[in-house]
Motif scaffolding. Structure first.
Motif, PDB file in Angstrom:
ATOM      1  N   THR A  41      -7.311   4.328   1.674  1.00 20.06           N
ATOM      2  CA  THR A  41      -6.463   3.100   1.671  1.00 20.06           C
ATOM      3  C   THR A  41      -6.958   2.286   3.092  1.00 20.06           C
ATOM      4  O   THR A  41      -7.021   0.911   2.905  1.00 20.06           O
ATOM      5  CB  THR A  41      -4.849   3.241   1.773  1.00 20.06           C
ATOM      6  OG1 THR A  41      -4.663   4.338   0.700  1.00 20.06           O
ATOM      7  CG2 THR A  41      -3.955   2.320   2.135  1.00 20.06           C
TER       8      THR A  41
ATOM      9  N   VAL B 211       0.706  -0.964   0.033  1.00 20.13           N
ATOM     10  CA  VAL B 211      -0.062  -0.177   0.111  1.00 20.13           C
ATOM     11  C   VAL B 211       0.876   1.388  -0.026  1.00 20.13           C
ATOM     12  O   VAL B 211       1.959   1.252   0.511  1.00 20.13           O
ATOM     13  CB  VAL B 211      -1.090   0.005   1.034  1.00 20.13           C
ATOM     14  CG1 VAL B 211      -1.696  -1.237   1.175  1.00 20.13           C
ATOM     15  CG2 VAL B 211      -0.166   0.084   2.600  1.00 20.13           C
TER      16      VAL B 211
ATOM     17  N   MET C 287      -1.494  -1.849  -4.311  1.00 23.14           N
ATOM     18  CA  MET C 287      -1.906  -0.357  -4.733  1.00 23.14           C
ATOM     19  C   MET C 287      -0.999   0.595  -4.989  1.00 23.14           C
ATOM     20  O   MET C 287      -0.328   1.112  -4.134  1.00 23.14           O
ATOM     21  CB  MET C 287      -2.701  -0.058  -3.300  1.00 23.14           C
ATOM     22  CG  MET C 287      -4.002  -1.054  -3.013  1.00 23.14           C
ATOM     23  SD  MET C 287      -4.659  -0.524  -1.245  1.00 23.14           S
ATOM     24  CE  MET C 287      -5.418   0.908  -1.493  1.00 23.14           C
TER      25      MET C 287
END
Length: 330
Positions: free
Chosen positions: A76, A68, A124
């Motif tokens: 997130t 992430v 991500m």
């Protein structure tokens, strides 16, 4: 208290090689005589093997790497919480790594996860570079991108084009002609480019005049940029790429004693819960981030199990028409 030994020390005291000790610890074949020697040394010296390290190097280890860009983003964190919960309910263990929007760190950790032999990776990504694509091409591990499209593998994305179109059309039909658009680097293909173009395409139809500022997703940077911009100019509306940037812009306007929406209207993208609480309530696009997290977990597990999923899955949204935009026709 006796010092805990390393594998190297156990091998030396047992009179065998490190690879033999490793085989013993991982239930591989070792002769009875050698096993007894190693076991004796372990018992005498209180050795505790690293169960995590042993487990992750095994096949079918049930570990999934999750990269992430940050941990303090509301989007997130929402995706991550749902992803984590769903993976655990499916019997998998997420290994979550924060990359702080650092692409080099992101690529380095992709390599690290590959060496750890995780069963799958959910990424991500800050942006999709040639290095990302090369990694995907070479990797034998299933990889799922969330929030970005990588044509070499599978992706889950928001419906940026439709969302941008709705915002652009709404602002234009509200009569705003002089507009400030606060965006992010266009290397971020979806948020920085596609979302922006979708908004602008609608505004251009109504002959709007548009200024641009590029920020970095942060509250503080956006506040500073807007504060300095309004020293010399005063558009009737600000369109922000994210709610977080909108909050920074609102703080700058408050410092300048500029009333929202009487003097300046403002909109965002994200639909954070806090946008319900500010006064006036923020007009925004609320993406279904909880659904994104669940779908990401289910999708990476399907890829691990070699089940078929769509190459690109699109998450929808709702348009929250609130009090932060004035209609200049009234």
């Amino acid at each position: 208290m006796k010092k805990k030994l390393t594998i190297k020390e156990i091998a030396e005291f047992s009179g065998v090689g490190k690879s033999t000790v490793s085989r013993f610890l991982n239930n591989g074949y070792v002769s009875k005589n050698v096993s007894e020697k190693i076991e004796k040394i372990i018992l005498e010296n209180n050795y505790e093997p690293n169960v995590f390290a042993r487990g992750i190097k095994a096949k079918n280890n049930r570990f999934i790497g999750v990269l992430v860009p940050c941990l303090d983003s509301r989007i997130t964190s929402t995706i991550l919480m749902q992803l984590d919960n769903r993976l655990k309910s499916l019997g998998y263990i997420p290994l979550i790594i924060n990359t702080n929007h650092n692409i080099l760190l992101e690529l380095s950790n992709l390599d690290n996860l590959s060496r750890l032999n995780v069963e799958g990776i959910v990424l991500m990504a800050t942006e999709v570079t040639a290095e990302h694509k090369n990694f995907v091409k070479k990797s034998k591990i299933p990889i799922l991108f969330v929030g970005q499209i990588c044509n070499e593998t599978y992706s889950i994305v928001n419906n940026e084009e439709k969302a941008g179109k709705i915002i652009g059309e709404y602002i234009a039909k509200s009569g705003h002609k002089n507009i400030l658009y606060i965006g992010v680097n266009e290397n971020d293909a979806l948020v920085g480019s596609i979302r922006k173009k979708a908004v602008l395409n609608e505004l251009i139809k109504y002959n709007s005049k548009i200024d641009f500022i590029t920020s970095d997703f942060s509250f503080d940077e956006t506040e500073k940029l807007v504060y300095n911009y309004f020293k010399n100019k005063k558009p009737s509306c600000i369109i922000c790429t994210t709610d977080n940037m909108a909050f920074g812009a609102i703080k700058a306007l408050n410092k300048l004693n500029i009333k929202i929406p009487d003097e300046v209207s403002i909109v965002g993208f994200g639909g954070y819960k806090v946008s319900d609480l500010i006064v006036p309530q923020l007009t925004t696009i609320r993406f279904f981030n909880d659904l994104t997290g669940k779908l990401a977990a289910e999708s990476i597990v399907k890829l691990i199990l070699q089940e078929t999923i769509p190459k690109i899955q699109t998450i929808n949204f709702e348009f929250l028409k609130r009090k932060s935009v004035s209609d200049t026709h009234n």
